[in-house]
Motif scaffolding. Structure first.
Motif, PDB file in Angstrom:
ATOM      1  N   HIS A  31      -8.121  34.147  25.077  1.00  0.00           N
ATOM      2  CA  HIS A  31      -8.864  34.415  26.305  1.00  0.00           C
ATOM      3  C   HIS A  31     -10.136  33.556  26.297  1.00  0.00           C
ATOM      4  N   ILE A  32     -10.345  32.805  27.372  1.00  0.00           N
ATOM      5  CA  ILE A  32     -11.479  31.881  27.436  1.00  0.00           C
ATOM      6  C   ILE A  32     -12.309  32.165  28.683  1.00  0.00           C
ATOM      7  N   ALA A  33     -13.605  32.349  28.473  1.00  0.00           N
ATOM      8  CA  ALA A  33     -14.551  32.524  29.582  1.00  0.00           C
ATOM      9  C   ALA A  33     -15.531  31.365  29.582  1.00  0.00           C
ATOM     10  N   ALA A  34     -15.915  30.916  30.760  1.00  0.00           N
ATOM     11  CA  ALA A  34     -16.933  29.878  30.885  1.00  0.00           C
ATOM     12  C   ALA A  34     -18.100  30.414  31.695  1.00  0.00           C
ATOM     13  N   VAL A  35     -19.305  30.110  31.254  1.00  0.00           N
ATOM     14  CA  VAL A  35     -20.476  30.340  32.091  1.00  0.00           C
ATOM     15  C   VAL A  35     -20.820  28.982  32.690  1.00  0.00           C
ATOM     16  N   MET A  36     -20.872  28.912  34.001  1.00  0.00           N
ATOM     17  CA  MET A  36     -20.948  27.636  34.722  1.00  0.00           C
ATOM     18  C   MET A  36     -22.123  27.610  35.680  1.00  0.00           C
ATOM     19  N   SER A  37     -22.820  26.480  35.728  1.00  0.00           N
ATOM     20  CA  SER A  37     -23.884  26.296  36.704  1.00  0.00           C
ATOM     21  C   SER A  37     -23.343  26.472  38.110  1.00  0.00           C
ATOM     22  N   GLY A  38     -24.182  27.006  38.989  1.00  0.00           N
ATOM     23  CA  GLY A  38     -23.773  27.212  40.368  1.00  0.00           C
ATOM     24  C   GLY A  38     -24.011  25.972  41.212  1.00  0.00           C
ATOM     25  N   HIS A  39     -24.819  26.089  42.252  1.00  0.00           N
ATOM     26  CA  HIS A  39     -25.027  24.953  43.158  1.00  0.00           C
ATOM     27  C   HIS A  39     -26.179  24.047  42.753  1.00  0.00           C
ATOM     28  N   MET A  40     -26.841  24.334  41.631  1.00  0.00           N
ATOM     29  CA  MET A  40     -27.803  23.422  41.032  1.00  0.00           C
ATOM     30  C   MET A  40     -27.358  23.140  39.616  1.00  0.00           C
ATOM     31  N   VAL A  41     -27.525  21.904  39.164  1.00  0.00           N
ATOM     32  CA  VAL A  41     -27.056  21.520  37.834  1.00  0.00           C
ATOM     33  C   VAL A  41     -28.223  21.071  36.968  1.00  0.00           C
ATOM     34  N   GLN A  42     -27.934  20.850  35.677  1.00  0.00           N
ATOM     35  CA  GLN A  42     -28.999  20.660  34.709  1.00  0.00           C
ATOM     36  C   GLN A  42     -29.775  19.361  34.889  1.00  0.00           C
ATOM     37  N   ARG A  43     -29.184  18.378  35.545  1.00  0.00           N
ATOM     38  CA  ARG A  43     -29.913  17.135  35.824  1.00  0.00           C
ATOM     39  C   ARG A  43     -30.834  17.292  37.028  1.00  0.00           C
ATOM     40  N   ALA A  44     -31.037  18.527  37.471  1.00  0.00           N
ATOM     41  CA  ALA A  44     -31.971  18.842  38.557  1.00  0.00           C
ATOM     42  C   ALA A  44     -31.526  18.214  39.863  1.00  0.00           C
ATOM     43  N   ASP A  45     -30.288  18.432  40.206  1.00  0.00           N
ATOM     44  CA  ASP A  45     -29.730  17.982  41.474  1.00  0.00           C
ATOM     45  C   ASP A  45     -28.812  19.083  41.973  1.00  0.00           C
ATOM     46  N   VAL A  46     -28.488  19.026  43.264  1.00  0.00           N
ATOM     47  CA  VAL A  46     -27.448  19.934  43.734  1.00  0.00           C
ATOM     48  C   VAL A  46     -26.107  19.451  43.185  1.00  0.00           C
ATOM     49  N   ALA A  47     -25.201  20.372  42.949  1.00  0.00           N
ATOM     50  CA  ALA A  47     -23.865  20.014  42.493  1.00  0.00           C
ATOM     51  C   ALA A  47     -23.173  19.188  43.574  1.00  0.00           C
ATOM     52  N   VAL A  86     -26.363  31.157  26.708  1.00  0.00           N
ATOM     53  CA  VAL A  86     -25.923  31.965  25.565  1.00  0.00           C
ATOM     54  C   VAL A  86     -26.224  33.436  25.799  1.00  0.00           C
ATOM     55  N   ALA A  87     -27.409  33.742  26.323  1.00  0.00           N
ATOM     56  CA  ALA A  87     -27.759  35.142  26.590  1.00  0.00           C
ATOM     57  C   ALA A  87     -26.834  35.749  27.637  1.00  0.00           C
ATOM     58  N   THR A  88     -26.426  34.950  28.625  1.00  0.00           N
ATOM     59  CA  THR A  88     -25.478  35.438  29.631  1.00  0.00           C
ATOM     60  C   THR A  88     -24.139  35.767  28.981  1.00  0.00           C
ATOM     61  N   LEU A  89     -23.637  34.882  28.141  1.00  0.00           N
ATOM     62  CA  LEU A  89     -22.372  35.138  27.445  1.00  0.00           C
ATOM     63  C   LEU A  89     -22.486  36.335  26.514  1.00  0.00           C
ATOM     64  N   ASN A  90     -23.626  36.464  25.843  1.00  0.00           N
ATOM     65  CA  ASN A  90     -23.839  37.631  24.980  1.00  0.00           C
ATOM     66  C   ASN A  90     -23.712  38.925  25.778  1.00  0.00           C
ATOM     67  N   GLY A  91     -24.059  38.845  27.068  1.00  0.00           N
ATOM     68  CA  GLY A  91     -24.005  40.037  27.910  1.00  0.00           C
ATOM     69  C   GLY A  91     -22.625  40.623  28.054  1.00  0.00           C
ATOM     70  N   LEU A  92     -21.577  39.836  27.811  1.00  0.00           N
ATOM     71  CA  LEU A  92     -20.212  40.381  27.834  1.00  0.00           C
ATOM     72  C   LEU A  92     -19.971  41.332  26.672  1.00  0.00           C
ATOM     73  N   GLY A  93     -20.694  41.134  25.582  1.00  0.00           N
ATOM     74  CA  GLY A  93     -20.545  42.016  24.422  1.00  0.00           C
ATOM     75  C   GLY A  93     -19.239  41.818  23.677  1.00  0.00           C
TER      76      GLY A  93
END
Length: 403
Positions: A31-47, A86-93
């Motif tokens: 089972h694989i879960a991904a936490v993914m950026s929404g409409h803003m990405v890490q290079r400080a642009d809209v997706a 990482v904290a978001t993924l930790n939230g799944l427990g």
């Protein structure tokens, strides 16, 4: 359940992303879960592509569950991006594996580098380089070289290595039950314009899409992902960019009160004055960034300041911890992850944006603004993509069909 997690942007989902999923499956992940950026990405642009399409592409191509990384962390510097993810993924427990690509492919080398970074933080060497006017990333790399040698410093010159090191730091800082697992990045480098076999960087693929060269992307995308991205392109729902928002950006920066700009995250040291002055002199986004950047204030920091201003993110907002898990797409195995999370999760799970807005209005408002920026940043503004209208998580069957 043998659980694995991924931190990603999938902008777009390409063969390199599929390779990491395959490697996690080969290592035993069921089972694989991904936490993914929404409409803003890490290079400080809209997706470039909608978050719902990107999430659907991921689940169509091997990921089981996609959870949104809140925008407060999605366009942040590497350390805060990694800690939020990482904290978001930790939230799944759910204990398991955190898989990520890296240029070196050596988990021990990355762990040693992460340990060395802990020693450098607050060190005299780092302070000395900052006092000499070096930007923080350069100062830190030089301090690492002084403390731990050139080999460790070389790791921090590659973008995926940098993120990997930050993931390791975040795992340790949060006491995570996720065990790190890295695979060597395949093919083209992170921002390379070169292609290698069936691998091309996401930035090169975005260039193909923006040039209308759709068929050029096909060898480098899984077929189901290609069809989804091609559909969005045909509908005018792809190719969003901050460059399409230039007049709004210049107006926003000029209209902000100095105190408001000074309260943006990571501002400090008179940077708000420099950015506002540049906004009054520039006529394009490139000109704005060129006038604002310096040895001390690199382009990436300038771009993030612009993104924070457009989203109204304050220092107080940036300090907020992850508070929820928002589902974007899932399949049958993803449902099994969510059922288990009902017993284990330390953060509440949301499918409905209206309920998220009711419980966490500050976070929800920023997500709504990010989605509006995506819509306005499309080559032709579309009367769609509102968080408040018909954007519920997509269920995707294991054969990859959207239901």
């Amino acid at each position: 359940m043998n659980f694995a997690a991924i931190i990603a942007e999938y902008n777009p989902f390409h063969n390199g992303h599929a390779y990491l999923v395959e490697q996690l499956r080969a290592a035993g992940a069921t089972h694989i879960a991904a936490v993914m950026s929404g409409h803003m990405v890490q290079r400080a642009d809209v997706a470039s592509f909608s978050k719902w399409t990107r999430a659907a592409a991921a689940v169509s191509c091997g990921v089981d569950l996609v959870i949104e990384l809140p925008v407060l962390y999605a366009c942040a510097p590497a350390e805060r991006f990694a800690l939020g993810a990482v904290a978001t993924l930790n939230g799944l427990g759910i204990p398991g594996t955190l898989g990520f690509g890296s240029e070196c492919g050596d988990i021990k080398a990355l762990e040693d580098c992460a340990e060395a970074l802990g020693d450098v933080d607050g060190s005299p060497e780092l302070a000395a380089y900052l006092d000499r006017g070096f930007a923080f990333p350069s100062a830190r790399t030089r301090a690492i070289a002084d403390r731990s040698g050139e080999e460790a410093a070389r790791l921090l010159k590659e973008p995926n290595n940098i993120l990997g090191v930050e993931y390791l730091k975040a795992l340790k800082k949060t006491g995570s039950d996720l065990t790190p697992f890295t695979v060597a990045r395949q093919g083209a480098g992170h921002d390379s314009r070169e292609v290698s076999g069936n691998f091309a960087s996401a930035s090169r693929l975005r260039e193909f899409f923006q040039a209308g060269a759709l068929r050029e992307t096909a060898p480098y995308l899984p077929e189901k992902a290609y069809q989804l991205f091609r559909r969005d392109y045909a509908l005018g729902l792809a190719g969003a960019s901050f460059y399409n928002l230039t007049p709004a950006v210049l107006y926003r920066l000029q209209a902000m009160e100095p105190e408001e700009m000074e309260n943006l995250p990571d501002m400090g040291e008179g940077l708000h004055n420099r950015l506002q002055k540049a906004a009054k002199q520039a006529s394009t986004l490139d000109e704005l960034l060129a006038k604002a950047k310096s040895k001390r204030y690199p382009m990436s920091r300038m771009k993030r300041a612009v993104a924070y201003a457009m989203l109204g993110i304050t220092r107080e907002d940036a300090a907020l911890p992850p508070a929820y898990l928002r589902v974007l797409a899932f399949n049958e195995r993803g449902q099994e992850i969510l059922r288990k999370a009902k017993r284990t999760a330390s953060l509440p799970v949301y499918h409905s944006f209206a309920r998220l807005e009711r419980d966490f209005p500050v976070y929800a408002r920023k997500e709504a603004l990010a989605t509006e920026l995506f819509r306005l940043g499309l080559p032709k503004i579309q009367p769609v993509f509102s968080e408040y209208r018909d954007q519920r998580p997509g269920f995707i069957s294991l054969d990859g069909s959207l239901e």
